[in-house]
Design a protein around this motif. Structure first.
Motif, PDB file in Angstrom:
ATOM      1  N   SER A   1       0.916  -1.119   0.055  1.00  0.00           N
ATOM      2  CA  SER A   1      -0.019  -0.217  -0.003  1.00  0.00           C
ATOM      3  C   SER A   1       0.935   1.083   0.110  1.00  0.00           C
TER       4      SER A   1
ATOM      5  N   GLU B   1      -4.000  -2.636   7.749  1.00  0.00           N
ATOM      6  CA  GLU B   1      -3.388  -1.343   7.389  1.00  0.00           C
ATOM      7  C   GLU B   1      -3.792  -0.883   6.056  1.00  0.00           C
TER       8      GLU B   1
ATOM      9  N   VAL C   1      -5.501   1.474   3.576  1.00  0.00           N
ATOM     10  CA  VAL C   1      -5.666   2.768   3.342  1.00  0.00           C
ATOM     11  C   VAL C   1      -5.508   3.067   1.905  1.00  0.00           C
TER      12      VAL C   1
ATOM     13  N   ASP D   1      -7.147   6.035   0.701  1.00  0.00           N
ATOM     14  CA  ASP D   1      -7.816   7.461   0.406  1.00  0.00           C
ATOM     15  C   ASP D   1      -7.057   8.335  -0.335  1.00  0.00           C
TER      16      ASP D   1
ATOM     17  N   PRO E   1     -12.915  -2.239   5.889  1.00  0.00           N
ATOM     18  CA  PRO E   1     -12.392  -1.306   6.459  1.00  0.00           C
ATOM     19  C   PRO E   1     -13.431   0.000   6.715  1.00  0.00           C
ATOM     20  N   ASP E   2     -13.081   0.769   7.647  1.00  0.00           N
ATOM     21  CA  ASP E   2     -13.921   1.999   7.521  1.00  0.00           C
ATOM     22  C   ASP E   2     -13.952   2.940   6.419  1.00  0.00           C
TER      23      ASP E   2
ATOM     24  N   HIS F   1     -13.716   5.935   5.591  1.00  0.00           N
ATOM     25  CA  HIS F   1     -12.479   6.793   5.280  1.00  0.00           C
ATOM     26  C   HIS F   1     -11.188   6.501   4.819  1.00  0.00           C
ATOM     27  N   GLN F   2     -11.245   5.005   4.885  1.00  0.00           N
ATOM     28  CA  GLN F   2      -9.979   4.585   4.310  1.00  0.00           C
ATOM     29  C   GLN F   2     -10.172   4.240   2.764  1.00  0.00           C
TER      30      GLN F   2
END
Length: 265
Positions: free
Chosen positions: A137, A165, A167, A169, A187-188, A190-191
């Motif tokens: 990532s 981990e 992410v 975004d 995942p949330d 916002h990710q």
């Protein structure tokens, strides 16, 4: 003087593409989609003018690809075999003009080769046991022009949850995301990329309902949950969620027993 050669579905004796292919030095387009090839010749290093190269032979056996791709610096489109043999080690660091790359495996190529491919718009990655999700990532952060990203698992990594981990975004242009990566829960929101419009989840084994997260992604137009993506029994789509959704596909082998769709979803 040949410029375009399509050998899709052609079966080759002994699974070997003849070395004479290297004499076609003016080739711009070479396609071996579903061809019966398990061994590619080193003479392919002479095809320096290629713009399009499809090696997705998909014959069910590991394919040997010689380390010749690094010299094809004009390439815009590259599709690698999903299964390559253990001897295959590829260098792609000079392919800075690539816009489409599929079949990239962290087992056969270095993640750092991606750092210079800043023109990439499509990327398909197969994650091996020797590269964790966090490392990959962080290495992808330079690819800010990506519009489509697919993460595929390998049998060795299927039982490991790699999403801790997760992410992405920072991919501000990413529109389509495919994930075949083990995760107990999604995942949330916002990710995820801010402008994501299409997401396909498969072989994830999610035990928690992903809808409370997915319905908050404001630009989503299509969602696919297939091949044991969600193994729970209850799913809820709440009021006000999925403001732009046009298509929803749920795999027929889903273990879903109860699906609640609130008014206004």
């Amino acid at each position: 003087l040949l410029r375009v050669l399509d050998l899709s579905w052609v079966k080759f004796e002994g699974g070997k593409l003849h070395s004479s292919i290297g004499g076609l030095i003016h080739l711009r387009y070479l396609r071996l989609d579903y061809a019966g090839v398990s061994h590619l010749p080193s003479t392919m290093r002479n095809l320096k003018l290629l713009l399009y190269l499809d090696l997705d032979v998909a014959i069910g056996v590991p394919v040997h690809v010689p380390n010749v791709l690094k010299e094809m610096i004009e390439l815009r489109y590259l599709s690698l075999p999903l299964k390559m043999d253990d001897k295959t080690k590829l260098e792609l660091g000079d392919l800075v003009n690539l816009e489409y790359l599929s079949g990239f495996s962290t087992q056969h190529t270095s993640v750092t080769d991606l750092l210079r491919m800043t023109k990439l718009q499509f990327l398909g990655v197969s994650l091996s046991e020797r590269c964790n999700f966090e490392t990959l990532s962080s290495s992808l952060r330079q690819l800010r022009n990506l519009e489509t990203l697919n993460f595929l698992l390998t049998p060795q990594t299927y039982m490991v949850d790699h999403m801790g981990e997760f992410v992405l975004d920072h991919f501000i242009h990413l529109k389509q995301l495919g994930l075949a990566v083990r995760m107990s829960k999604i995942p949330d929101q916002h990710q995820f990329p801010p402008h994501l419009t299409h997401i396909h989840l498969f072989y994830c084994g999610m035990e928690e309902d992903p809808m409370p997260i997915l319905e908050k992604l404001l630009h989503l137009k299509s969602v696919q949950l297939t091949n044991k993506a969600f193994v729970g029994s209850r799913m809820v789509c709440s009021k006000g969620g999925f403001t732009q959704l046009c298509a929803l596909k749920i795999s027929e082998e889903s273990e879903l027993e109860e699906w609640i769709v609130e008014e206004g979803s």
